[in-house]
Design an enzyme around this catalytic site. Structure first.
Site, short mmCIF file in Angstrom:
data_model
loop_
_atom_site.label_atom_id
_atom_site.label_comp_id
_atom_site.label_asym_id
_atom_site.label_seq_id
_atom_site.Cartn_x
_atom_site.Cartn_y
_atom_site.Cartn_z
N HIS A 140 -7.41 4.11 1.20
CA HIS A 140 -6.54 4.48 2.22
C HIS A 140 -7.35 4.66 3.52
O HIS A 140 -8.23 5.22 3.81
CB HIS A 140 -5.92 5.69 1.76
CG HIS A 140 -4.71 6.34 2.72
ND1 HIS A 140 -3.69 5.59 2.92
CD2 HIS A 140 -4.42 7.48 3.18
CE1 HIS A 140 -2.70 6.23 3.70
NE2 HIS A 140 -3.35 7.69 3.79
N ASP A 181 0.74 -1.37 0.16
CA ASP A 181 -0.08 -0.03 0.09
C ASP A 181 0.92 1.33 0.02
O ASP A 181 2.22 1.08 0.23
CB ASP A 181 -0.95 -0.13 1.17
CG ASP A 181 -2.01 -0.92 1.05
OD1 ASP A 181 -2.24 -1.33 0.15
OD2 ASP A 181 -2.94 -0.81 1.86
N ASP A 182 0.13 2.24 -0.49
CA ASP A 182 0.70 3.79 -0.12
C ASP A 182 1.97 4.00 -1.26
O ASP A 182 2.95 4.74 -1.01
CB ASP A 182 1.24 3.96 1.25
CG ASP A 182 0.28 3.74 2.23
OD1 ASP A 182 -0.88 3.98 1.78
OD2 ASP A 182 0.77 3.55 3.32
#
Length: 319
Positions: free
Chosen positions: A134, A13-14
């Site tokens: 998110h 993620d991110d």
């Protein structure tokens, strides 16, 4: 109990948050420790992330962001119910408070999610292979309906439902964090019917809450995968308990899909990074590198091989 072939999606993620996060995620991908990434299109290093993804053929989805940093929709950048008095998104807990108080305009939520899908397509040259949220904003009340409609409008088939089978037994998780996780799971359970109604799919099993940061270890990942798979197969006869990707329970051998949510990388060094307001404590933490090193551990890699666990991406699951 049926036998299982396990397909494991290890999502970083991110992606796009900062150059050091990008570096760590790509390092994991090239080592075969991450098989899929989720891109923050409002991340300060998103252009670098997209270039790396194209260079190394890294499968990407969209990490829809309504909680950290700045919006990408031009009309929402100055005045919007999505922004706090400093002109940024309300934050992980702030968006939940604003939502509970009825302060968020859902038409603006749709504007921003649509703008993020369009920006992803402009940057990557294709639509996201999957789309999640998110800080799990996509399963929040009201937002879940808008999120589902955007996915249906664009024909984005896959998402993430963060319901982890063994979470109640994970006594190593700090109580305040566990309380947040339990809230995420409650929201996720209430989201299942909404996503099914829109023909959205997700892997059979989700893992990631119990293995984040300092709680990630080879033992915890192995245990989570093995226990969740066994539990899932034991329930295979009760179709009401299974995700939308499930198939007929009378097969002797079935494919079980699992997503492992991860956040590997090298810690952000301020002021570089973030989504418009600098990197947060989470991204600056040593725990990012701890995840990187754990995911690359040869013991874990060997476990995948000996158990015939195949790493793949959302794009490999088909429609």
């Amino acid at each position: 109990m049926p036998k299982a072939t396990v397909k494991l999606i290890v999502t970083g993620d991110d992606f796009g948050y900062c150059p050091r996060r990008n570096q760590g995620i790509v390092e994991c991908f090239l080592a075969g420790a991450v098989s899929n990434v989720s891109l923050l299109v409002n991340g300060s290093a998103v252009s670098d992330a997209v270039q790396l993804a194209k260079r190394y053929s890294i499968p990407m989805g969209l990490h829809a962001n309504l909680s950290e940093g700045s919006p990408v929709c031009p009309s929402l950048k100055e005045t919007s119910s999505l922004l706090n008095d400093k002109g940024f998104f309300h934050g992980k807990m702030g968006i939940r408070t604003a939502l509970a108080e009825g302060l968020l305009n859902m038409s603006e939520v749709k504007q921003e999610l649509t703008a993020q899908v369009e920006l992803f397509r402009e940057l990557a040259g294709h639509l996201p292979h999957h789309m999640d949220g998110h800080q799990h904003v996509h399963v929040l009340p009201e937002i879940r309906h808008i999120f589902a409609q955007v996915l249906k409008d664009y024909g984005i088939t896959y998402t993430r439902i963060p319901i982890e089978p063994d979470l109640p037994r994970c006594d190593w998780i700090d109580p305040p964090l566990m309380a947040f996780y339990q809230g995420v799971e409650k929201d996720s359970l209430n989201t299942v019917a909404v996503f099914r109604k829109h023909s959205i799919r997700w892997p059979d099993i989700y893992i990631g809450l119990s293995t984040m940061g300092k709680n990630m270890s080879v033992t915890n990942i192995r245990g989570a995968i093995d226990n969740a798979t066994t539990s899932y197969l034991a329930k295979v006869g009760d179709s009401s308990t299974l995700p939308s990707s499930s198939v007929s329970p009378d097969q002797e051998t079935r494919t079980v899909t699992i997503e492992l949510m991860t956040h590997p990388g090298y810690p952000s060094i301020p002021p570089v990074g973030g989504c418009g307001e600098g990197p947060d404590d989470f991204s600056q933490s040593w725990e990012r590198q701890h995840e990187l090193e754990t995911l690359k551990n040869t013991e874990l890699q060997n476990h995948y091989k000996t158990q015939n666990i195949e790493l793949c991406a959302f794009k490999d699951l088909g429609l």
